[in-house]
Design a protein around this motif. Structure first.
Motif, PDB file in Angstrom:
ATOM      1  N   LEU A  13       0.829  -1.216   0.000  1.00  0.00           N
ATOM      2  CA  LEU A  13       0.000   0.000   0.000  1.00  0.00           C
ATOM      3  C   LEU A  13       0.858   1.259   0.000  1.00  0.00           C
ATOM      4  O   LEU A  13       0.538   2.232  -0.671  1.00  0.00           O
ATOM      5  CB  LEU A  13      -0.935  -0.012   1.202  1.00  0.00           C
ATOM      6  CG  LEU A  13      -2.140  -0.938   1.056  1.00  0.00           C
ATOM      7  CD1 LEU A  13      -2.958  -0.940   2.327  1.00  0.00           C
ATOM      8  CD2 LEU A  13      -2.996  -0.518  -0.117  1.00  0.00           C
ATOM      9  N   MET A  14       1.964   1.187   0.764  1.00  0.00           N
ATOM     10  CA  MET A  14       2.819   2.379   0.822  1.00  0.00           C
ATOM     11  C   MET A  14       3.467   2.634  -0.530  1.00  0.00           C
ATOM     12  O   MET A  14       3.576   3.784  -0.973  1.00  0.00           O
ATOM     13  CB  MET A  14       3.880   2.197   1.899  1.00  0.00           C
ATOM     14  CG  MET A  14       3.382   2.630   3.254  1.00  0.00           C
ATOM     15  SD  MET A  14       4.681   3.351   4.189  1.00  0.00           S
ATOM     16  CE  MET A  14       5.187   1.919   5.103  1.00  0.00           C
ATOM     17  N   THR A  50       2.240   1.789  -3.434  1.00  0.00           N
ATOM     18  CA  THR A  50       1.193   2.317  -4.322  1.00  0.00           C
ATOM     19  C   THR A  50       1.008   3.809  -4.097  1.00  0.00           C
ATOM     20  O   THR A  50       0.851   4.588  -5.037  1.00  0.00           O
ATOM     21  CB  THR A  50      -0.151   1.634  -4.026  1.00  0.00           C
ATOM     22  OG1 THR A  50       0.081   0.336  -3.582  1.00  0.00           O
ATOM     23  CG2 THR A  50      -1.038   1.621  -5.233  1.00  0.00           C
ATOM     24  N   GLU A  51       1.012   4.185  -2.825  1.00  0.00           N
ATOM     25  CA  GLU A  51       0.808   5.588  -2.508  1.00  0.00           C
ATOM     26  C   GLU A  51       1.918   6.454  -3.090  1.00  0.00           C
ATOM     27  O   GLU A  51       1.675   7.494  -3.684  1.00  0.00           O
ATOM     28  CB  GLU A  51       0.792   5.762  -0.990  1.00  0.00           C
ATOM     29  CG  GLU A  51      -0.468   6.370  -0.503  1.00  0.00           C
ATOM     30  CD  GLU A  51      -0.416   6.543   0.989  1.00  0.00           C
ATOM     31  OE1 GLU A  51      -0.958   7.535   1.453  1.00  0.00           O
ATOM     32  OE2 GLU A  51       0.173   5.710   1.685  1.00  0.00           O
ATOM     33  N   PHE A  77       1.496   6.750  -6.850  1.00  0.00           N
ATOM     34  CA  PHE A  77       0.489   7.725  -7.297  1.00  0.00           C
ATOM     35  C   PHE A  77       0.953   9.154  -7.074  1.00  0.00           C
ATOM     36  O   PHE A  77       0.748  10.019  -7.930  1.00  0.00           O
ATOM     37  CB  PHE A  77      -0.849   7.483  -6.603  1.00  0.00           C
ATOM     38  CG  PHE A  77      -1.684   6.455  -7.300  1.00  0.00           C
ATOM     39  CD1 PHE A  77      -2.169   6.675  -8.574  1.00  0.00           C
ATOM     40  CD2 PHE A  77      -1.962   5.237  -6.688  1.00  0.00           C
ATOM     41  CE1 PHE A  77      -2.921   5.717  -9.231  1.00  0.00           C
ATOM     42  CE2 PHE A  77      -2.713   4.273  -7.330  1.00  0.00           C
ATOM     43  CZ  PHE A  77      -3.203   4.514  -8.604  1.00  0.00           C
ATOM     44  N   SER A  78       1.597   9.400  -5.924  1.00  0.00           N
ATOM     45  CA  SER A  78       2.048  10.781  -5.713  1.00  0.00           C
ATOM     46  C   SER A  78       3.079  11.145  -6.754  1.00  0.00           C
ATOM     47  O   SER A  78       3.126  12.278  -7.219  1.00  0.00           O
ATOM     48  CB  SER A  78       2.657  11.009  -4.327  1.00  0.00           C
ATOM     49  OG  SER A  78       2.510   9.918  -3.529  1.00  0.00           O
ATOM     50  N   VAL A 114      -0.353  12.357   1.668  1.00  0.00           N
ATOM     51  CA  VAL A 114       0.523  11.192   1.596  1.00  0.00           C
ATOM     52  C   VAL A 114       1.647  11.297   2.616  1.00  0.00           C
ATOM     53  O   VAL A 114       1.986  10.325   3.299  1.00  0.00           O
ATOM     54  CB  VAL A 114       1.082  11.056   0.165  1.00  0.00           C
ATOM     55  CG1 VAL A 114       2.209  10.049   0.128  1.00  0.00           C
ATOM     56  CG2 VAL A 114      -0.012  10.648  -0.781  1.00  0.00           C
ATOM     57  N   GLY A 174       0.393  10.448   6.013  1.00  0.00           N
ATOM     58  CA  GLY A 174       0.130   9.014   6.102  1.00  0.00           C
ATOM     59  C   GLY A 174       1.419   8.225   6.250  1.00  0.00           C
ATOM     60  O   GLY A 174       1.540   7.341   7.107  1.00  0.00           O
ATOM     61  N   PHE A 214       4.265   9.263   7.338  1.00  0.00           N
ATOM     62  CA  PHE A 214       4.833   9.563   8.641  1.00  0.00           C
ATOM     63  C   PHE A 214       4.181   8.710   9.724  1.00  0.00           C
ATOM     64  O   PHE A 214       4.850   8.063  10.523  1.00  0.00           O
ATOM     65  CB  PHE A 214       4.622  11.053   8.920  1.00  0.00           C
ATOM     66  CG  PHE A 214       5.254  11.528  10.186  1.00  0.00           C
ATOM     67  CD1 PHE A 214       6.627  11.723  10.246  1.00  0.00           C
ATOM     68  CD2 PHE A 214       4.490  11.792  11.308  1.00  0.00           C
ATOM     69  CE1 PHE A 214       7.212  12.173  11.410  1.00  0.00           C
ATOM     70  CE2 PHE A 214       5.071  12.237  12.464  1.00  0.00           C
ATOM     71  CZ  PHE A 214       6.438  12.434  12.527  1.00  0.00           C
ATOM     72  N   VAL A 222       2.444   5.899   9.465  1.00  0.00           N
ATOM     73  CA  VAL A 222       2.675   4.462   9.330  1.00  0.00           C
ATOM     74  C   VAL A 222       4.091   4.100   9.734  1.00  0.00           C
ATOM     75  O   VAL A 222       4.331   3.102  10.430  1.00  0.00           O
ATOM     76  CB  VAL A 222       2.368   4.014   7.886  1.00  0.00           C
ATOM     77  CG1 VAL A 222       2.770   2.570   7.683  1.00  0.00           C
ATOM     78  CG2 VAL A 222       0.902   4.189   7.593  1.00  0.00           C
TER      79      VAL A 222
END
Lengths: 399, 418
Positions: free
Chosen positions: A18-19, A21-22, A25-26, A290, A293, A295, A297
């Motif tokens: 997930l990280m 993917t994030e 996208f950014s 992002v 998020g 930070f 996680v």
């Protein structure tokens, strides 16, 4: 060490998916917005090609007069406006003057080469009014009226697009008609640039076509919809009303509108920048989102790995090593996201999706990589510092 | 039960304030941006003064001629001739109005230029559209018949020309070199309302229209008011029947003539951008797919972020889950609990989002980016926002809740991995 980190992240790919993917996208969003920004900057730094200061634009809308009558009135209007001591010069032009939404364009052919080109119908005073820079050849003059060809002056970008290194002055080409066997357009000059849509737009290929009121050949229509007026320095807008009164006496019943090109420029540029501003706001918000998020996680993950850190510290790892390991892990994570992003982003210059220069994309790609790494490292800095500060005894005790 | 879940959710929110802040920030800002976008679209296409009866109003803004063989297309506003000869003859509508596309004219006060947009209209224009009159009244059929030089102006025009707040009715205003007598003053109309916007409206009979010109392209628009919303299909069918009989004026270049009577969103925007070049396909399907995709992509990132955070948060509570499982709570109960918690959090974020968007809309309205526009949160937009919040809550809640519910009690008690 680095290979080790890659294996570490790869082994936990399910958790890190997930990280990644994030970050992916950014990266894409950032790349898109930066491409737009660099595109604007690139355009802005290139010459505009004309001087908009002190130029007023008068638009003309006539009623039911025949073309011949309209041209006769336009001729008198030009003389009348010129006779004012405040006026330096007057030129008649087609409706697509700088900083308007108007556009006239078509396919420009020469042998097998063709490009989409704008065209502007102007008279011989146009170059002086707009202060165009002639790079090669000359501007229109009275001798063009007797020419059996249609005289045109092209912009440097049209020359680059169609003629490459060939000499162009005096060349007779098909131009917009596309009739290669019976070409009618004679190139007599080249201007440096002409960005009709303003500073932030591209210098698109374009050419000027010579028109004059006395031309009997185009008796069925009127090429000019606007008058450009260059006023002398120090003339204020108070002079406008007088000018308008004179004009409406010559052109009785016509709708005349006058605007300074500076005013038009301000509103047109504002319009041009709106997409960039909107996208930047949205992109900025997504990036902050992002970052927060990431930070959160990371912080949480590190607090879960206290026992691991304690063990490593107990068998002799310095706190700097622990710090570097955590930062390294995040950077490797970011690398995965960036690599996937690169694959997507590289398609834009490769496929020439928007026909934008490759340099713009490369600059955007480079900056996006730097920003993402900086962002990832920034987000990891505080949690990693916390991890490095953990004393082995406390960590092991907790376990 | 629900009350208990919400109580637990509240306690959890307070426990890790930083995570709570991240979640709320993500939700509220995403919603704010979506709400501002919806308000913008609503501002352009929703029913607002003066276009108040949009549910039974149709517009004819374009006529299109295409030639498939030549690849040619001409898409333009229709002429006065076209509208009087083909549109005015429609039988089903209650009222039909013809007005011009606005044109810029100059007017001078105290050596200062006033750039005004002028629109020629008929008397029906004032009956179909409900302008807010500050003083005076619109011009009527008699004014039109006599071609009286009268004008309705906006508040902005009045304030600029006659001075702020000074009554203008009965006074004269010179625009485009013509002297008009002001007969009414209305509230400003934003430029995004293309069909009604202007700074001054004057009778169409004072325009220089060449009676002999029978060309179809021109610069006029038609506005049609139906008796009721259910009459709309009938009007459209009648219009299409007329359009089919129109001969293309230039058969060498064009072979098909088309024109549609539609609402603003469909006719002014969707058809112009997404419509098919040659067929009558309006492109509404493509448009909806496009918007959905954009919204989905936009919401994807905050959602992934929320999932990330939720997974972490739920792991933190694994011992609680273990205990509940050991005491016999089923997976379904646990999923239910976490979904409720998540939706609670999202609605909270949604509420904050509303406050933020109200603030943002206020800022945009005051900044004057869109002249004379007052963007407001209305109930339609509010409803869309609530729907989006819930969708958000579900999207970001389902995955962690599902993962969590699959944990074995023993493992969960040990603080196991997902």
């Amino acid at each position: 060490m680095i290979r080790h980190l890659f294996t570490l992240i790869w082994n936990r790919k399910k958790n890190n998916f997930l990280m990644i993917t994030e970050i992916f996208f950014s990266f894409i969003v950032l790349f898109g917005v930066l491409s737009l920004a660099f595109y604007y900057i690139d355009n802005y730094n290139k010459p505009l090609g004309y001087q908009h200061d002190k130029v007023w634009v008068m638009t003309l809308r006539w009623n039911q007069e025949k073309p011949k009558e309209v041209k006769e009135i336009q001729g008198r209007l030009q003389q009348q406006l010129k006779s004012n001591p405040e006026v330096e010069g007057v030129a008649l032009v087609s409706s697509n003057v700088p900083y308007t939404m108007q556009q006239m364009s078509g396919d420009f052919h020469h042998n097998n080469r063709r490009t989409q080109s704008d065209f502007f119908q102007v008279d011989k005073d146009f170059a002086a009014i707009m202060q165009l820079k002639i790079k090669d050849g000359r501007w229109f003059n009275d001798q063009d009226q007797n020419s059996k060809f249609n005289s045109i002056v092209i912009t440097q970008s049209l020359r680059d697009a169609v003629f490459k290194e060939e000499p162009v002055i005096g060349k007779v080409v098909a131009g917009m008609s596309g009739d290669d066997k019976n070409p009618k357009n004679k190139i007599i000059g080249v201007v440096e640039a002409y960005k009709q849509k303003g500073e932030y737009s591209e210098d698109k290929p374009g050419f000027f076509e010579y028109k004059y009121l006395e031309n009997a050949a185009d008796s069925t229509w009127v090429p000019f919809n606007s008058v450009l007026i260059r006023v002398k320095p120090g003339v204020t807008s108070a002079f406008e009303e007088k000018l308008m009164k004179q004009a409406s006496q010559v052109a009785k019943g016509w709708t005349l509108e006058i605007k300074s090109m500076n005013e038009m420029r301000i509103s047109q540029n504002k319009l041009a920048l709106i997409p960039l501003i909107v996208f930047s706001v949205v992109c900025g918000f997504l990036i902050i989102n992002v970052a927060l998020g990431l930070f959160g996680v990371l912080w949480y993950n590190i607090s879960r790995r206290i026992s691991e850190i304690g063990l490593r510290r107990a068998i002799g790892a310095a706190s700097g090593q622990v710090y570097r390991q955590f930062i390294g892990e995040v950077l490797v994570l970011a690398t995965f996201g960036i690599l996937f992003g690169m694959v997507v982003a590289a398609q834009f210059p490769l496929l020439q999706v928007f026909g934008v220069q490759t340099g713009v994309y490369i600059a955007a790609l480079g900056s996006a990589v730097v920003i993402i790494y900086a962002l990832a490292a920034g987000c990891a800095a505080y949690p990693s510092l916390q991890a490095a500060k953990i004393a082995p005894a406390t960590a092991l005790h907790e376990e | 039960m629900l009350k208990n879940y919400i109580k637990i959710a509240w306690k959890v929110l307070l426990r890790r304030k930083f995570f709570t802040f991240i979640s709320l920030f993500g939700i509220s800002f995403t919603l704010m941006i979506l709400m501002v976008a919806t308000a913008m679209i609503d501002h352009v296409t929703g029913s607002h003064t003066p276009e108040t009866h949009l549910d039974r109003t149709l517009f004819i803004n374009f006529i299109k001629m295409t030639g498939k063989k030549q690849g040619s297309m001409m898409n333009t506003t229709p002429s006065y001739y076209y509208l009087t000869h083909y549109v005015k003859t429609l039988k089903t509508p209650e009222k039909i109005s013809i007005s011009s596309v606005f044109k810029g004219v100059n007017s001078y006060v105290n050596n200062k230029r006033l750039s005004l947009d002028l629109k020629y209209t008929d008397a029906e224009f004032w009956e179909i559209l409900e302008f807010k009159f500050l003083e005076g009244k619109p011009f009527n059929r008699q004014d039109l018949k006599n071609a009286n030089k009268v004008a309705v102006i906006t508040r902005h025009t009045r304030d600029q020309y006659f001075g702020a707040g000074v009554s203008a009715v009965g006074k004269y205003l010179v625009a485009d070199g013509i002297r008009y007598q002001v007969c009414g003053v209305v509230e400003d109309v934003p430029i995004s309302r293309f069909n009604s916007y202007a700074h001054l409206w004057v009778p169409v009979s004072t325009a220089n229209i060449n009676k002999a010109d029978t060309g179809l392209p021109g610069d006029y628009n038609g506005i049609i008011l139906a008796k009721s919303a259910s009459d709309i299909p009938e009007i459209q069918a009648e219009y299409q029947h007329i359009v089919k009989q129109i001969k293309v004026p230039d058969p060498k270049n064009y072979d098909t003539f088309s024109s549609y009577a539609e609402g603003i969103l469909e006719g002014m925007f969707v058809r112009q951008v997404f419509g098919d070049r040659y067929t009558g396909e309006s492109g509404m399907g493509k448009f909806i797919a496009f918007v959905t995709l954009i919204v989905f992509l936009f919401m994807l990132m905050p959602t992934i972020n929320l999932i990330n955070i939720n997974v972490s948060r739920i792991l933190e509570r694994s011992s609680e889950i273990g205990v509940r499982k050991a005491f016999g709570a089923s997976s379904r109960t646990l999923i239910g609990q976490f979904l409720v918690e998540n939706i609670f959090l999202t609605l909270l974020g949604g509420f904050l989002g509303f406050l933020l968007s109200a603030l943002a809309l206020q800022l945009i309205s005051n900044s004057g980016i869109i002249p004379y526009a007052q963007l407001t949160l209305n109930w339609r937009v509010f409803g869309i926002g609530i729907g989006l919040s819930l969708l958000f809550g579900l999207l970001s809640g389902v995955i962690p809740a599902y993962k969590m519910s699959k944990l074995q009690a023993v493992e969960a008690l040990k603080g196991g991995n997902l």
